[in-house]
Design a protein around this motif. Sequence first.
Motif, short mmCIF file in Angstrom:
data_model
loop_
_atom_site.label_atom_id
_atom_site.label_comp_id
_atom_site.label_asym_id
_atom_site.label_seq_id
_atom_site.Cartn_x
_atom_site.Cartn_y
_atom_site.Cartn_z
N SER A 229 -65.44 47.69 -105.68
CA SER A 229 -66.04 48.90 -105.12
C SER A 229 -67.52 48.83 -105.40
N SER B 213 -62.40 50.31 -112.33
CA SER B 213 -61.65 50.48 -111.08
C SER B 213 -60.46 49.53 -111.04
N ASP C 48 -61.10 57.84 -109.76
CA ASP C 48 -62.12 56.82 -110.00
C ASP C 48 -63.46 57.39 -109.56
N GLU C 49 -64.30 57.66 -110.51
CA GLU C 49 -65.62 58.24 -110.26
C GLU C 49 -65.56 59.43 -109.30
MG LIG Z 1 -65.69 51.16 -110.13
#
Ligand SMILES: [Mg+2]
Lengths: 276, 340, 265
Positions: free
Chosen positions: A276, B64, B181-182
């Motif tokens: 990501s 992640s 996630d974030e």
């Molecule tokens: Mg990440």
Amino acid sequence: MGVDADRRIHGPRPYALRVLWLYGRMLGQHALARLSYETDFLLTIGASALTQVLGLIFLGVVFSRIPSVRGWTFWQAALLYGLLLEVRGLAAAFGEGAWSIGGAVARGELDRLLLRPLPVLVQLYGGGLGWSAIADLGLGAAILAVAGPHVAIVWSFGTVAALCVALPSGAMVYWSAMLAANSIAFWTVGARGTVAFLLHGVSELAKFPLPVYPRLLAGVLTWCLPFAFLSFYPARALVAGPDLAVWLSPLAGLGSLLCAWLVWRAGLARYEGTGS
Amino acid sequence: MAAIEARALCKAYRRPLRAPGLSGSVRHLLRPRHQDIVAVDHLDLSIEAGEAVCYVGPNGAGKSTTIKLLTGILRPTAGTVRVLGRDPHRQRVANARDIAATFGNRSQLNWDLPLGESLALLRDIYAVPQGRYRQHLRTCADILGIDAFLSAPVRQLSLGQRVRADLAAALVHDPKILYLDEPTVGLDIAVKERLRAFLRQLHRERGLTIPLTTHDLADIEDVCDRLVIIDQARLLYDGTLRQVRDRFARERVLRFVVRQPDRADPAGILAGCGPVRAAWEGDTLVVAFDRLAVESPAVTARVLRAMDVVDFHLADAGIADVVRRVYERRLDLAEEGGQP
Amino acid sequence: MRAYAAIASRQFQSALQYRGNYALGMLSSLALVLAMFFFWHAGFDGRSAIAGYSWAQTKTYLLIGYLSANLVATSSEARMSESIRTGNVLCDLLLPVDFQGARLSEALGSVAAQGVPALLVTLAVAVAVAFSGVLPPSGIGAALGAAVALGLGVVLKSAIVYASALVCFWTTNYVGIAWSRAALTNLLCGALVPLAFFPAGVAAVLRWLPFAGITDTPARIYLGQLVGVHAFLAVCLEAAWTVAVLFGGRVLWRAASAQVTIHGG
Ligand SMILES: [Mg+2]
Ligand SMILES: Nc1ncnc2c1ncn2[C@@H]1O[C@H](COP(=O)(O)OP(=O)(O)O)[C@@H](O)[C@H]1O
């Protein structure tokens, strides 16, 4: 806030039925969303119709110079072409999802599908119908309607039964080929449908009767990449009556399906997403 | 049995090795080589049902990846994961019914469909009873305000709206575990606050298990009771937030702005307070001390008595400070763990 | 100019990056040309000439058609559609290079990556079937003329691909557009059937269209069917079309870029 006691659940309960129902529901939803992009929709269908009309013109030009090729006349070849459009159209209509595999892998979008309690393939194929198939199916039907009366079709119960078996089998062959080919994206991220383009290209060989090709190639098209089942064997059944090949077409269809599924499974097991 | 249990969990990615430039491309074409990138290295983690765990670490630490391993998206290279007693990768479908996940920088929703339709589809995928679904929509409307954009296609939503929509979608089926996630990346302060309030409520009232990763350390203090720090694929620290605060975030700083300061050594005034460090910064006297060892009122009283103070200000080192020091390798939580 | 060279080289590299991809793209077109080859082979069974073409001439013509069809990759369509879909087009628009120039440089980069090996394959095929008689160029002048026409055809086809790829601004389905564009150019340029096989009137019209420059003109010059002034005029027509299509692409691009804001969410 009071508790809402409505315990109704939409759709059927048994798992297999429910998955099927959800597949249909997703397709419906996407159809509606897609219809709102009118230009896109019309362009897609128009482009496909243009492609097939050009293919027909090509056939016409060729046969205007030579009355028959290896015993196949223009009208017989047109019949074969029409069958190809129908079979491939059927497969393409429900096979659009395969083309999204490459992008989904490259952008890591399978993550989303892997989070849902549904088979990933159902979600992929539920992601949209192949609208261009409308043009193929329509044009194919028109060609069959025009060419049919010019060809001495051997109509019998056997012929009809053979068609009922052969056409879905042929569709299965093409559908599986596209699934397997697009699954290559798991190995070479970024190949983006190249192999599928290749296989689609090879399926263009099915526009001509099989005897045109040398023995070896004809064998490949029957035994390895059984695209001869898309058009040639059903067409031959119409022209000359059903034979063994057309009855064996379910084997080709199911065999292709099995191979494609194995490729897909192996690919999915390699999926790593994207950073990501 | 813990809700989430990871043992010696490892994940290595394979990445093609290619020298830059044309010759590199050609060489890779002829002889492809790969490199293993270890993103998670022998991670042991156990999260009880109902815990809210904050997972922090610098970019590329493997946060992640860990989430993807725990949700079953990725298959571990080695080690085991159990989530609610299942292997999340092998038993993906069964596991998916009980969990939900959002990835801050990427939507889980279909781009082309209106939010309302996406939610309805999720309702059917998870076979959520109509009554519960309506109730969920009401809650989300009340707290997240999603009713304002239910009919807009997701592609048209602003980031703040999209994140709220994602959260609403993740909770349709009332999951037992919510991975985030974030969740607050890129959001404005108001939306962040709203989101945190909602998460707090989910955690405290519904007892939802929430593992979340973040770079915004306010998320930690607002939502979580446990802190896990990883860096370069390895676990650096795992403990409760209170422990960290009491052990490593004990420094308190008092700043007194003084009229006509004489800048004399303040040690005399502060004698008897306990161990303090004091120094002048211009016309400001800065006093720093361990808040558990020294009483602030004592310090304040002495300074006020001795000087003409026009203003004063108090600051505590927060978790942010601790985490920063860990990142900078100035603090090793595990080693100093034994000391007070 | 340096910027464009850099773009072309970047494209060349990315075309090489995926080697499976790369070999398969070539195989794909080889499959098609083989199909045509066998079909015509069967068609010539028991005939010495069709529409004035001998089997050897037809074969040579088709080989040139294969070469011209593969000098330009369709991947530029895929690339553009992709960048439009994901919003990268905004980044592309911010680069201080001309959009059309950049895309054409990319196409030429792919020519180097895909076209040159296609040339080698073609030569190999030509050599392999040489015993059954692919014809040599009818003379040195014909060889040079054919090379010029073929080179010009590469630019012309890139321009056509570029213009059709702009349609992606109005649709998300580049596969369909790419296929019908390929079907159109391949049929009308002669890559599938020599234009002479069309009814005479139709063939005459087709030779005035832009597509003929891609295959028919170089092939006929090569075979010595177009010589002297006629060959020169045909190449001039091809050049004129090249300029016209390039210009048309600019106009279309201006219309298309107005769409960006709409799609770009
Ligand atoms: Mg990440
Ligand atoms: N799909 C992938 N393929 C290859 N490497 C990856 C992939 N995903 C992540 N990585 C690498 O693994 C490491 C950890 O990444 P990630 O888990 O995304 O870190 P974080 O979320 O903590 O920023 C990084 O070095 C990243 O580059």
